[in-house]
Motif scaffolding. Sequence first.
Motif, PDB file in Angstrom:
ATOM      1  N   GLU A 250       2.079   2.224  10.153  1.00 47.66           N
ATOM      2  CA  GLU A 250       3.118   2.661   9.483  1.00 47.66           C
ATOM      3  C   GLU A 250       3.471   4.346   9.302  1.00 47.66           C
ATOM      4  N   MET A 251       1.922   4.906   9.784  1.00 42.88           N
ATOM      5  CA  MET A 251       1.952   6.266   9.446  1.00 42.88           C
ATOM      6  C   MET A 251       2.507   6.928  10.875  1.00 42.88           C
ATOM      7  N   ALA A 252       2.515   6.173  12.006  1.00 43.65           N
ATOM      8  CA  ALA A 252       2.792   6.657  13.405  1.00 43.65           C
ATOM      9  C   ALA A 252       3.934   7.809  13.311  1.00 43.65           C
TER      10      ALA A 252
ATOM     11  N   THR B  48       0.994  -0.981   0.076  1.00 47.42           N
ATOM     12  CA  THR B  48      -0.097   0.115  -0.077  1.00 47.42           C
ATOM     13  C   THR B  48       0.915   1.017   0.115  1.00 47.42           C
ATOM     14  N   ALA B  49       0.202   2.325  -0.269  1.00 50.79           N
ATOM     15  CA  ALA B  49       1.306   3.641  -0.368  1.00 50.79           C
ATOM     16  C   ALA B  49       1.733   3.800   1.145  1.00 50.79           C
TER      17      ALA B  49
ATOM     18  N   VAL C  35       8.589   8.988   2.499  1.00 55.02           N
ATOM     19  CA  VAL C  35       8.017   9.721   1.715  1.00 55.02           C
ATOM     20  C   VAL C  35       6.314  10.220   1.822  1.00 55.02           C
ATOM     21  N   TYR C  36       5.656   8.965   1.807  1.00 57.31           N
ATOM     22  CA  TYR C  36       4.247   8.974   2.007  1.00 57.31           C
ATOM     23  C   TYR C  36       3.956   9.807   3.219  1.00 57.31           C
ATOM     24  N   GLY C  37       4.534   9.464   4.132  1.00 61.66           N
ATOM     25  CA  GLY C  37       4.267  10.048   5.544  1.00 61.66           C
ATOM     26  C   GLY C  37       4.589  11.563   5.641  1.00 61.66           C
ATOM     27  N   PHE C  38       5.749  11.970   5.080  1.00 62.56           N
ATOM     28  CA  PHE C  38       6.123  13.169   4.865  1.00 62.56           C
ATOM     29  C   PHE C  38       4.952  14.108   4.278  1.00 62.56           C
ATOM     30  N   LEU C  39       4.510  13.663   3.061  1.00 66.46           N
ATOM     31  CA  LEU C  39       3.361  14.320   2.326  1.00 66.46           C
ATOM     32  C   LEU C  39       1.985  14.280   2.772  1.00 66.46           C
ATOM     33  N   MET C  40       1.684  13.182   3.242  1.00 67.60           N
ATOM     34  CA  MET C  40       0.404  13.093   3.914  1.00 67.60           C
ATOM     35  C   MET C  40       0.243  14.031   5.277  1.00 67.60           C
TER      36      MET C  40
ATOM     37  N   ARG D  15      13.532   9.134  -3.871  1.00 70.29           N
ATOM     38  CA  ARG D  15      13.187   9.908  -5.226  1.00 70.29           C
ATOM     39  C   ARG D  15      12.099   8.765  -5.732  1.00 70.29           C
ATOM     40  N   LEU D  16      12.571   7.457  -5.570  1.00 67.52           N
ATOM     41  CA  LEU D  16      12.015   6.510  -6.336  1.00 67.52           C
ATOM     42  C   LEU D  16      10.569   6.234  -5.631  1.00 67.52           C
ATOM     43  N   GLN D  17      10.565   6.396  -4.441  1.00 66.60           N
ATOM     44  CA  GLN D  17       9.233   6.463  -3.753  1.00 66.60           C
ATOM     45  C   GLN D  17       8.324   7.543  -4.018  1.00 66.60           C
TER      46      GLN D  17
END
Length: 327
Positions: free
Chosen positions: A91-93, A51-52, A58-63, A299-301
């Motif tokens: 994983e978002m903790a 999942t994202a 990177v997903y955590g940073f942007l979200m 960058r790949l993420q």
Amino acid sequence: MTPLEEILRDLIRREGPIPFRRFMELALYHPEHGYYRRGRDPFGRAGDYFTAEQLQPVYGFLMAAGIEALWKALGEPADFAVVELGAGRAEMAPAFARWRYVPVEFGRASLPDSIVGVVFANEFFDALPVEQAVRRGGGWRLMRVDWNGARFVWIEGEPVGSVLEAYLERFHPSAEEGAIAEVHLEGLAWLERVARRLRRGFLVVVDYGYTVRELARYPGGTLMSYRRHRASEDVLAEPGERDITALVPFYVLEEHGAACGLRTLRLERLARFLLAAAEGAGLESFLREADEGERLRRRLQLKTLLVGFGESFRVLVQARSEREGAQ
Ligand SMILES: C[S@@+](CC[C@H](N)C(=O)[O-])C[C@H]1O[C@@H](n2cnc3c(N)ncnc32)[C@H](O)[C@@H]1O
């Protein structure tokens, strides 16, 4: 034969063919053998799917940047919480640690009674058990699951009851003869639960799904199963060993949300949401700050998030105001 196959087969022998919702509920959430309850990790490379949320940091940073904007829009309340429905491995903790983070998951936290902040649901609604029905002679029949001695098979059951009928007439009014539709009663119940508990703030849903205009693309329904990174339309095979999902009908969440006080602010592709969140959030320095290997990984993420997940996932943001919340 998997333990759940035995349980389901015995249940069908005792009770006759069961509604699909019951099959999906047991396949995913049987307390001992359900796909999400049996203690085996389904996520990541060694599991069945990504999942994202696995694209950290990177997903955590942007979200978190997206949620920060919502926190500001709410007037930066000190008691702001991020409550995550179906948090999986939480994983978002780390990304949400600047606020009170409540990972709602089996064996972890349950939904708090009163929430100021964001209720966040990443691939949660697509994992909720659904009913399935088929359009016949101007009405709808319930799809049931039978055991034919060797495997589970679909059968057309009786006409649906009044609750399912009302849902189908409301959300699938132009279905043609033979069309298959899912009924997301569990999703509606979660929306109502969130609307009742969210005193002030937002519901943010990230998921695979479709709008009302895209509904015609799925005359055969949207059920899929996943195992070892392979997708299959056969959702009845190997219960307990495969993930089962139903695409999220975003227009249903929007319409039903509006009816219970959750007003749609945005419905957009994940890529667009993340790009808007990135603005002014210092993404460039975040990508640059690590050592070389980690820089490349980040960058790949980012690329996977914007090009892969970003195109196929949507983000629905619904707002609950204090005035609307006062009931
Ligand atoms: C597809 S997974 C997504 C996990 C995580 N959000 C992610 O994106 O990686 C769905 C999660 O929702 C959880 N879930 C489903 N129904 C739930 C319920 N009624 N209460 C708590 N968690 C639930 C499942 O256990 C599972 O971990």
